[in-house]
Design an enzyme around this catalytic site. Sequence first.
Site, PDB file in Angstrom:
ATOM      1  CB  VAL A   9      -0.958  -0.011   1.210  1.00  0.00           C
ATOM      2  CG1 VAL A   9      -1.718   1.291   1.316  1.00  0.00           C
ATOM      3  CG2 VAL A   9      -1.926  -1.176   1.105  1.00  0.00           C
TER       4      VAL A   9
ATOM      5  CG  ASP B 227       9.730   0.446   5.870  1.00  0.00           C
ATOM      6  OD1 ASP B 227       8.632   0.146   5.363  1.00  0.00           O
ATOM      7  OD2 ASP B 227      10.271  -0.250   6.766  1.00  0.00           O
TER       8      ASP B 227
ATOM      9  NE  ARG C 131      -8.563  -5.336  -8.379  1.00  0.00           N
ATOM     10  CZ  ARG C 131      -9.123  -5.363  -9.595  1.00  0.00           C
ATOM     11  NH1 ARG C 131      -9.851  -6.381  -9.949  1.00  0.00           N
ATOM     12  NH2 ARG C 131      -8.949  -4.362 -10.443  1.00  0.00           N
TER      13      ARG C 131
ATOM     14  N   GLY D 285     -13.789 -21.973  -6.477  1.00  0.00           N
ATOM     15  CA  GLY D 285     -12.439 -22.532  -6.533  1.00  0.00           C
ATOM     16  C   GLY D 285     -11.935 -22.935  -5.167  1.00  0.00           C
TER      17      GLY D 285
ATOM     18  N   GLY E 151      -7.500 -16.218  -0.488  1.00  0.00           N
ATOM     19  CA  GLY E 151      -6.332 -16.167   0.384  1.00  0.00           C
ATOM     20  C   GLY E 151      -5.776 -14.760   0.344  1.00  0.00           C
TER      21      GLY E 151
ATOM     22  CB  CYS F  31      -6.734  -8.077   1.896  1.00  0.00           C
ATOM     23  SG  CYS F  31      -5.267  -7.220   1.349  1.00  0.00           S
TER      24      CYS F  31
END
Length: 439
Positions: A12, A31, A155, A254, A258, A261
Amino acid sequence: MRNIAVIGVGYVGLVTGACFADLGNRVTCMDISEEKIEKLKQGIMPFYEPGLEELVERNVRAGRLFFTTSYAEAIRDAEFVFIAVGTPEGVDGEADLRYVRAAAEAIADVMDHPLIIVNKSTVPVGTGDWVADIIRARRGDSVPFSVVSCPEFLREGSAISDFMNPARVVLGSLDRDAAEKVAQLHLPLRAPIVITDLRTAEMIKYASNAFLATRISFINEIAAICEVVGADVKEVANGMGYDPRIGRMFLDAGVGYGGSCFPKDVKALAHMALSNGYQPQMLQAVMSINAYQRRLVVKKLRDALGSLDGAVVGLLGLAFKPNTDDMRDAPSIDIARYIIAEGGRVRAYDPVAMEVARRILPDVEMAPDPYSLADGCDAIVIVTDWNEFKNLDLERIRDRMRRPVLVDGRNIYDPAFVRSLGFIYRGIGRGFNGEGVQK
Ligand code: UGA
């Protein structure tokens, strides 16, 4: 041009930072991991995401994107600080907020001018208020600031285009002016902008992910019913999808959802409900159907092979979905472990996730391509719907296998065609066309 700091260079944070820089802003990504920042400075991405490396490189070269491990440096000239740190799953399924707390405290300690603090991490409802409390507790009212929630809907695998073409931008704040300023940053994206209060914005994120996960578990339940009544779930989903009130997306049956999120967010939302005295019946069903899908694959293998003891099973695909090397809560992990627990041997091939997977699944032997994978296999399971699996030379695969069993965990093949090649084919919910009525 606005000055933006982004805390956290995960999916993100890095995508948000690089995209805002590409929109012409001056962005500093911060970071605490020296290794990640050092590598980013050399143009090495901390994870695989199509198009990201080029985007980062272009904006670094243009002098709009910077990297640092120092909060003070990131925030020095910033008008907006985006918090995009991880919120891993806690012991009881709740979101673990330790990194959000650390970021809030560090921002409080170095801020020396008015700031708009924008939270992008997926956090339990009420966290925006909590962040404001943490900062106020450390700094009182010495430096004015506002907190805005701006949940992320990108996504993995299509993160950049999702950022640049959002279906909507959701902003929540008690300070309307601050929300409007964050809205302005998003104006070039020409998306509908919803401005609401903090808690509602935070809830929109959870409700959206939980709804999409619900669609997946719903269609997986319909698939199970298709198998017992003799219908084909793929055609059922197509037939349903033409109704504009329903739509076709997220109706692919299916091996279940997973990733980093859906599993975590559905659990966290259920946890929020329970800890506030509400029993979330639908969310619990969504989670239990999803867990069952991973066992279902193994049941199908057992039915086709008799027993898994001594069987060699090849997994096509390890990542939780195509176009990523992300293995977080990937169905392949449970599927491999269940097979091994029943005495089977597991081999696997994935176009990009094998290196990451090796650390998680040390007992799984990796193959260099789908055809070598097939060598001596008693069965192959399609776990991830990578494009490169959609047109395999199945005859070549069949000839290299010990027994020609194909469990198509993503329903990418036509059952009649695969059977005509001499395979024992098992899809998910493909009663008619596929497996006849199964009781
Ligand atoms: C998801 C949401 O789609 C994003 O909107 C959201 O921003 C993101 O979570 C997040 O909260 O950060 P992502 O986890 O990258 O994005 O992946 P999806 O494409 O949504 O797929 C999730 C899982 O559902 C995958 O395992 C996929 O294989 C599975 N899936 C998806 C199905 O089993 N069937 C479907 O029809 C669709």
